[in-house]
Design a protein around this motif. Sequence first.
Motif, short mmCIF file in Angstrom:
data_model
loop_
_atom_site.label_atom_id
_atom_site.label_comp_id
_atom_site.label_asym_id
_atom_site.label_seq_id
_atom_site.Cartn_x
_atom_site.Cartn_y
_atom_site.Cartn_z
N PHE A 188 8.60 1.18 -29.12
CA PHE A 188 7.49 0.42 -28.53
C PHE A 188 6.15 0.81 -29.13
N GLU A 189 6.04 2.00 -29.68
CA GLU A 189 4.83 2.34 -30.43
C GLU A 189 4.70 1.44 -31.65
N ASP A 190 5.81 1.22 -32.36
CA ASP A 190 5.80 0.32 -33.52
C ASP A 190 5.51 -1.11 -33.10
N LEU A 191 6.06 -1.54 -31.97
CA LEU A 191 5.82 -2.91 -31.51
C LEU A 191 4.37 -3.12 -31.10
N ARG A 192 3.78 -2.13 -30.45
CA ARG A 192 2.36 -2.26 -30.06
C ARG A 192 1.47 -2.37 -31.30
N ALA A 193 1.81 -1.61 -32.34
CA ALA A 193 1.01 -1.66 -33.56
C ALA A 193 1.12 -3.02 -34.25
N ALA A 194 2.25 -3.72 -34.04
CA ALA A 194 2.48 -5.00 -34.70
C ALA A 194 2.15 -6.19 -33.80
N SER A 244 12.08 -6.86 -38.39
CA SER A 244 10.76 -6.26 -38.67
C SER A 244 9.98 -6.13 -37.37
N ALA A 245 9.09 -5.14 -37.32
CA ALA A 245 8.28 -4.93 -36.13
C ALA A 245 7.41 -6.16 -35.83
N THR A 246 6.90 -6.80 -36.88
CA THR A 246 6.06 -7.98 -36.69
C THR A 246 6.85 -9.12 -36.05
N ARG A 247 8.06 -9.32 -36.50
CA ARG A 247 8.88 -10.40 -35.97
C ARG A 247 9.28 -10.16 -34.52
N ILE A 248 9.69 -8.93 -34.21
CA ILE A 248 10.12 -8.62 -32.84
C ILE A 248 8.92 -8.61 -31.90
N ALA A 249 7.77 -8.10 -32.37
CA ALA A 249 6.55 -8.11 -31.54
C ALA A 249 6.15 -9.54 -31.20
N ALA A 250 6.33 -10.44 -32.13
CA ALA A 250 5.99 -11.85 -31.88
C ALA A 250 6.88 -12.43 -30.78
N GLU A 251 8.13 -12.02 -30.73
CA GLU A 251 9.03 -12.50 -29.68
C GLU A 251 8.58 -12.00 -28.32
N TYR A 252 8.18 -10.73 -28.24
CA TYR A 252 7.67 -10.21 -26.98
C TYR A 252 6.35 -10.88 -26.61
N ALA A 253 5.50 -11.14 -27.60
CA ALA A 253 4.22 -11.79 -27.32
C ALA A 253 4.43 -13.17 -26.70
N THR A 254 5.41 -13.90 -27.21
CA THR A 254 5.73 -15.21 -26.64
C THR A 254 6.15 -15.09 -25.18
N LEU A 255 6.96 -14.08 -24.88
CA LEU A 255 7.39 -13.85 -23.50
C LEU A 255 6.21 -13.47 -22.62
N TYR A 256 5.33 -12.60 -23.09
CA TYR A 256 4.16 -12.20 -22.30
C TYR A 256 3.27 -13.41 -22.00
N ARG A 257 3.08 -14.26 -22.98
CA ARG A 257 2.25 -15.45 -22.76
C ARG A 257 2.87 -16.37 -21.71
N GLU A 258 4.17 -16.50 -21.77
CA GLU A 258 4.87 -17.34 -20.80
C GLU A 258 4.64 -16.83 -19.38
N ILE A 259 4.77 -15.52 -19.20
CA ILE A 259 4.58 -14.93 -17.88
C ILE A 259 3.13 -15.03 -17.43
N ALA A 260 2.21 -14.74 -18.35
CA ALA A 260 0.78 -14.77 -18.01
C ALA A 260 0.35 -16.20 -17.65
N THR A 261 0.87 -17.19 -18.35
CA THR A 261 0.49 -18.58 -18.10
C THR A 261 0.92 -19.04 -16.72
N THR A 262 2.09 -18.64 -16.30
CA THR A 262 2.58 -19.07 -14.99
C THR A 262 1.88 -18.33 -13.86
N GLN A 263 1.15 -17.24 -14.19
CA GLN A 263 0.42 -16.51 -13.15
C GLN A 263 -0.99 -17.07 -12.94
N SER A 264 -1.48 -17.81 -13.95
CA SER A 264 -2.87 -18.27 -13.88
C SER A 264 -3.01 -19.54 -13.05
#
Length: 332
Positions: free
Chosen positions: A22-28, A312-332
């Motif tokens: 997760f340190e690598d994912l945060r950096a990416a 790659s860290a960039t590719r996997i981080a992008a997948e998590y970012a998509t999930l985070y946006r989905e959750i954040a959007t439904t909270q707003s």
Amino acid sequence: MIEVIHFQRKPGSRGFSIERLFEDLRAAMPATIHCRTHIAPNLSQGLWSRIASILDACRNAGAVNHVTGDVHFVALGLPGKNTVLTIHDCGILRRSRGLKHALLKYFWYTLPIARCRVVTAISAATRNELIELVGAPAEKIRVIHDCVSPEFQASPAIFNRVRPTILILGTAPNKNLERMAAALEEIACSVILVGRPTDTQRAMFLNRGIHLIELGDVNNGEILTAYQRCDLVLFASTHEGFGLPILEAQAVGRPVVTSNCSSMPEVAGDAACLVDPFDPRSIHAGIERVSCDENYRAQLISRGFENVRRFSATRIAAEYATLYREIATTQS
């Protein structure tokens, strides 16, 4: 900007793979996602320390919460509508029996899964285990793989066909040391072993005349050096939630002999020699093929460089970012 809190275990003296991942994912992570780490105040030991960690998580909940693994139970202190739980494997269930098994299943898996909005499994094999062993709802579990750290880069080397150096990682029961030692009995080689073997495990190699180099517990730099020193990686586990050493070896440019079961074919793709981990003869044949067939070995190395791009860290981080946006959007 989306604020995400990564809830992590308080690390003990051994095991930092989740933290490094997760340190690598945060950096990416994309610039629109800001991740902050919150470490549990107590080791995951005993009832009261775990309750304290749950209460601590409750006090530190954010807009999007992500329990990154191992301390699944802290999800019980977080709001379910905006909490993600990553589950790395079901090994603890496989190793337990009776009342302990029932308690672990309920408090480490059933309750936390029920509490969370989304569960991510690091492999399709782990997702299937959660459905089959825990009864988790399939629609709640998404596969987001682990990433390989950018620090693992190609390091070309000439293969020692006369006496190859074989890297083996881990000494836990699922790492299958007994069968791998038996498979190496008639192969002239040296073995580099990462981890702390028991006297019995050590004797499995030494009694067969296998030169054993014990590295014990290693840091990031030392594990990279171990990959660079070896000629091939033998990772014939009986079970893995993912199998990150497969990718680390491929990224460095080392051929891999790994298992044809669990998550390992999923991770290895067509870039590893797959063997039956329960049959020393199959493991032996795989090592012999990689050692003796130069063209095959070159194919595995070339395919390995291609395979790691999927993780790659960039590719996997992008997948998590998509999930985070989905959750954040439904909270707003």
